[in-house]
Scaffold this motif. Sequence first.
Motif, PDB file in Angstrom:
ATOM      1  N   GLY A 250       1.191  -1.325  -0.111  1.00  0.00           N
ATOM      2  CA  GLY A 250       0.009   0.044   0.396  1.00  0.00           C
ATOM      3  C   GLY A 250       0.605   0.959   0.191  1.00  0.00           C
ATOM      4  O   GLY A 250       2.007   1.566   0.510  1.00  0.00           O
ATOM      5  N   ASN A 251       0.819   2.299  -1.010  1.00  0.00           N
ATOM      6  CA  ASN A 251       0.869   3.925  -0.555  1.00  0.00           C
ATOM      7  C   ASN A 251       0.086   4.291   0.010  1.00  0.00           C
ATOM      8  O   ASN A 251      -0.443   5.353  -1.020  1.00  0.00           O
ATOM      9  CB  ASN A 251       1.049   4.024  -2.147  1.00  0.00           C
ATOM     10  CG  ASN A 251       2.051   5.399  -1.870  1.00  0.00           C
ATOM     11  OD1 ASN A 251       2.477   5.688  -1.000  1.00  0.00           O
ATOM     12  ND2 ASN A 251       2.529   5.971  -3.676  1.00  0.00           N
ATOM     13  N   GLY A 252      -0.031   4.518   1.612  1.00  0.00           N
ATOM     14  CA  GLY A 252      -0.797   6.183   2.376  1.00  0.00           C
ATOM     15  C   GLY A 252      -2.471   4.393   1.996  1.00  0.00           C
ATOM     16  O   GLY A 252      -3.401   5.283   2.878  1.00  0.00           O
ATOM     17  N   THR A 253      -2.418   3.175   1.947  1.00  0.00           N
ATOM     18  CA  THR A 253      -3.706   2.610   2.219  1.00  0.00           C
ATOM     19  C   THR A 253      -3.123   1.150   2.518  1.00  0.00           C
ATOM     20  O   THR A 253      -1.777   1.094   2.695  1.00  0.00           O
ATOM     21  CB  THR A 253      -5.038   2.490   0.672  1.00  0.00           C
ATOM     22  OG1 THR A 253      -3.728   1.694   0.088  1.00  0.00           O
ATOM     23  CG2 THR A 253      -4.796   3.331   0.020  1.00  0.00           C
ATOM     24  N   ALA A 254      -4.090   0.155   2.805  1.00  0.00           N
ATOM     25  CA  ALA A 254      -2.864  -0.818   3.394  1.00  0.00           C
ATOM     26  C   ALA A 254      -3.046  -1.721   1.627  1.00  0.00           C
ATOM     27  O   ALA A 254      -3.238  -1.740   0.974  1.00  0.00           O
ATOM     28  CB  ALA A 254      -4.745  -1.722   4.039  1.00  0.00           C
TER      29      ALA A 254
END
Length: 674
Positions: free
Chosen positions: A376-380
Amino acid sequence: MAGRREEPVDPASGPVQRFAFELRKLRTDAGGITYRSLAERAGYGVTTLSQAAAGEQLPTLPVVLAYVRACGGEVTWWEARWRQAVEESAGAGAEKDDAGAEPPYRGLTRFETGDSGRFFGRQQLTADLVDLLRRQRFAAVFGPSGSGKSSLLRAGLIPFLQHSQEAGLRPAAIRILTPGEHPAHTHAHLLTPATSDAGTDTFVIVDQFEEVFTLCHDADERARFIDQLLTARQPESRLRVLLAVRGDFYGRCAEHRHLADALRDANVLAGGMSPAELRDAVVKPAKAAGLTVERALTARLVKEVADAPGGLPLLSHVLLETWRRRRGKTLTMAGYEAAGALDGAIAKTAEQVYDRFTGQEASAARRTLLRLVTPGNGTADTRRPAQRTELESIGQPETARVVEALVRARLLTLDDGTVDLAHEALLTSWPRLHGWIEENRERLRAHRKLTEAAQVWEDLGREAGALYRGSRLATAQEHFSDAPREDLTDLEHAFLTASMAAREQTLRAAARVTRRLRALTMTLSVLLVLAVIASVVAYRQRQAADAARQVALSRQLAAQSTTLMGTNPDLAALMAVHAYRMSPTSQAVESLYTASAMPLRKTLQHLYRPSVLTLAFSPDGRTLATGDRDGIIRIWDTDTGRLRNRLRAHDGATYVVAFSQDGRTLATGDRDGT
């Protein structure tokens, strides 16, 4: 109960009876303590403690440990003994005659359209979704990972639509897809409505819509795909679209303005199940298969899952594993504990499979599983489906065996050549896999980009312009230059090798150009130096010639000034000044002094007796400074012979006067050096 004699227990009857027999012996060895006294020490009721040693069912671990402490037993040993009894009880439970029976639970794998007969607990959410589709041609269901969206669509919504007789909900066709890396290109044919004489619509269900953000990295293709879906808003399109989106990607949907507008009032949220719905999800599939679930186990599962956001895949998996450890026709608390309970069932299943791998297979498993993850990139973190050919092109022959083993354990799914994690719950519930991801997060990001770039390069016919350069190549080399060959597929390895070769070729070409430029620069430098020398020599020659002409002309004017002193003193003075300005030769100075002294001499003789010891003309010849024996400096106008100024410079005689080059400053000196 404390005063009543216990029924005898035969330790040879089974693991539960054997464990109860050992608990009774512990109480006897502690002095035959009564159950009433035991209850006061343990903090549990008399009935609970006596049932723990009754031999009818295996007690829970907290009850066992309280029993053991009250009797003065060794807690650590008894905990290990209880776990052994759990395993023995679970292993002896399943009946031989139905060992090949179809399980009533799906585990980590989603429910399919044929599973509607065992899909329980989501009737209300299914009804809400149907009602939304009655009102909207384009809609979405949002929910956290683990809320059962995929199963809801397949085992809840689609069977309803297939049997619907309602005019607006009777489909011409139902198509279900997941976006993947190139959604607009891959699924264009699915977005063409089916031919229908009844004029009904084609339903397109897009599961895991978040893949347009996690797997599709081409912003233009992503926009085209979304625009294709949005045509469903127009009745003449004969399409209806329903998206299933992971909740943490709700904000990403707002990046596309028209998508945000379409979903503003056209979405439902798949939240957690109510206790009644959870009870149905636990009990009714077992009942449909002729099984029962212990009430205590049902109550415990409802309580635990109600407090676990996204816990449905955990529930489904632990129920499957408990079913495998059932006793006769009953799913028991002992089987549940043996499976690892809610939090540990996935990890236990995964570790059991992993522990059977050889060293080479374990290495292949690690590489395979990490390829199925998008960090993830800022998310799961999310799943990343991969083609089986991609996994097997790594070059490890063990990969195929590993994939098969993980598919049999329902940790992976294999669908039409595509391999995927059975559920994203694996990413957080299996500590080993979670640890691999955390250890390799930056490398995984670089690897996902490398995989995508290599595929683009392949799609473009291995065009040189698609190769890595600059910082992207440097990052890839940092992570993969020293990595084992098996970490990259054949395509990725070829792409990286070609990128490095192209860079070396560029560097060699640059070096050749540099060498040529250096040689050219040296040649030009020599020529430039020679040209400069020639220019300087020519300049100096011109300067010398000019100076000589100036001197000659100055002397000529000075001579003419001297000749005219007697007949035309004004003209003589003017010529003397010009001679001095042109070149202050000795002749010019003498001529200027002689011409100036004629009117000055009279003035001096008239105004001042002492003789002048020194004098100096300004650079323009228009001013004369004189120094006298009395230290007085006089400033004269050479054109009129008038005294401009009178200054005292020294107490004694002034021997030296001199103007600066700009004529604005006068310096004087006396005999003492002042």
